[in-house]
Design a protein around this motif. Structure first.
Motif, PDB file in Angstrom:
ATOM      1  N   LEU A  48       0.859  -1.174   0.000  1.00 26.33           N
ATOM      2  CA  LEU A  48       0.000   0.000   0.000  1.00 26.33           C
ATOM      3  C   LEU A  48       0.898   1.229   0.000  1.00 26.33           C
ATOM      4  CD1 LEU A  48      -2.614  -1.058   2.696  1.00 26.33           C
ATOM      5  CD2 LEU A  48      -2.920  -1.057   0.214  1.00 26.33           C
ATOM      6  N   ILE A  49       0.396   2.321  -0.562  1.00 26.37           N
ATOM      7  CA  ILE A  49       1.158   3.561  -0.665  1.00 26.37           C
ATOM      8  C   ILE A  49       0.442   4.643   0.138  1.00 26.37           C
ATOM      9  CG2 ILE A  49       2.032   5.332  -2.245  1.00 26.37           C
ATOM     10  CD1 ILE A  49       1.888   3.071  -4.451  1.00 26.37           C
ATOM     11  N   ARG A  50       1.156   5.241   1.084  1.00 21.72           N
ATOM     12  CA  ARG A  50       0.584   6.324   1.885  1.00 21.72           C
ATOM     13  C   ARG A  50       0.385   7.548   0.994  1.00 21.72           C
ATOM     14  NH1 ARG A  50       4.262   7.424   6.327  1.00 21.72           N
ATOM     15  NH2 ARG A  50       3.564   5.367   6.985  1.00 21.72           N
ATOM     16  N   PRO A  51      -0.838   8.067   0.913  1.00 21.82           N
ATOM     17  CA  PRO A  51      -1.088   9.235   0.054  1.00 21.82           C
ATOM     18  C   PRO A  51      -0.327  10.477   0.542  1.00 21.82           C
ATOM     19  CG  PRO A  51      -3.158   8.205   0.706  1.00 21.82           C
ATOM     20  CD  PRO A  51      -2.075   7.580   1.534  1.00 21.82           C
ATOM     21  N   PRO A  79       5.634   5.045   2.905  1.00 23.34           N
ATOM     22  CA  PRO A  79       5.969   6.314   2.251  1.00 23.34           C
ATOM     23  C   PRO A  79       6.390   6.097   0.794  1.00 23.34           C
ATOM     24  CG  PRO A  79       7.102   6.107   4.364  1.00 23.34           C
ATOM     25  CD  PRO A  79       6.475   4.770   4.066  1.00 23.34           C
ATOM     26  N   VAL A  80       6.102   7.073  -0.058  1.00 23.89           N
ATOM     27  CA  VAL A  80       6.412   6.945  -1.487  1.00 23.89           C
ATOM     28  C   VAL A  80       7.897   6.648  -1.705  1.00 23.89           C
ATOM     29  CG1 VAL A  80       4.472   8.322  -2.327  1.00 23.89           C
ATOM     30  CG2 VAL A  80       6.628   9.454  -1.772  1.00 23.89           C
ATOM     31  N   ASP A 113       7.819  10.797  -9.078  1.00 21.89           N
ATOM     32  CA  ASP A 113       7.927  12.257  -8.949  1.00 21.89           C
ATOM     33  C   ASP A 113       7.878  12.669  -7.483  1.00 21.89           C
ATOM     34  OD1 ASP A 113       8.135  12.596 -11.682  1.00 21.89           O
ATOM     35  OD2 ASP A 113       6.072  13.314 -11.945  1.00 21.89           O
ATOM     36  N   GLU A 114       6.931  12.117  -6.748  1.00 20.88           N
ATOM     37  CA  GLU A 114       6.795  12.441  -5.327  1.00 20.88           C
ATOM     38  C   GLU A 114       8.005  11.982  -4.518  1.00 20.88           C
ATOM     39  OE1 GLU A 114       4.647  14.347  -3.654  1.00 20.88           O
ATOM     40  OE2 GLU A 114       3.701  14.794  -5.571  1.00 20.88           O
TER      41      GLU A 114
END
Length: 175
Positions: A48-51, A79-80, A113-114
């Motif tokens: 899962l990826i934290r927004p 985290p991303v 990018d993030e």
């Protein structure tokens, strides 16, 4: 991998590395919420990826498909930077295939990018590996493989494995 009674012959053929991404929705403001892949040897990864704070778009229709509540992303998402680093470590130098290339390419771009990183692998359209005959049979064979696997959670790594098995089944039929 030696063939056993529980190992279908189609699993023994050369398999592509397949990646799948679940997202908050479709379109301009959507973002990745989960990424998963399966390697040729069958090893999978899923996270899962934290927004990010400015990632606010949430499409309820997409949520009905992936069944991942937004609060779970905040609570358990990585985290991303961590997700991008893990993808780079595991997929470095590989060509990775996706059945939703246009969307997955965009969402992968948003992730990197993030994270202020670049992917160490190349993402390509799974369709480019298929002959016309295989492409014509894709959806039927995918449904067969899905049915044989039984109920699976609609998650990125499960979806990636289904795509890989479908590819292998098609390829084994050609040989």
């Amino acid at each position: 991998m030696p063939q056993t009674a529980s190992t279908p012959a189609f699993e023994l053929l050369e398999a592509p590395t397949v990646l799948d991404i679940e997202a908050s929705g479709f379109g301009r403001n959507s973002y990745p919420i989960e990424v998963g892949f399966v390697l040729p040897n069958g090893r999978t990864f899923c996270s899962l990826i934290r927004p990010q704070p400015h990632w606010t778009h949430w499409d309820e229709q997409a949520a009905h498909t992936h069944h991942i509540p937004r609060h779970l992303l905040t609570e358990r998402g990585l985290p991303v930077e961590e997700v991008a680093a893990r993808l780079n470590a595991d997929l470095r130098g590989l060509t990775v295939y996706s059945d939703g290339w246009a969307n997955d390419y965009s969402w992968l771009g948003a992730l990197y990018d993030e994270a202020e990183m670049s992917p160490s692998f190349r993402l390509e359209n799974l369709r480019m590996l298929l002959t016309e005959a295989e492409a014509d049979q894709w959806h039927m064979v995918k449904a067969e493989v899905s049915s044989e696997r039984g109920a699976q959670r609609h998650r990125a790594s499960s979806d990636a494995r289904l795509l890989q098995l479908t590819f292998q089944r098609l390829r084994s039929a050609a040989h």
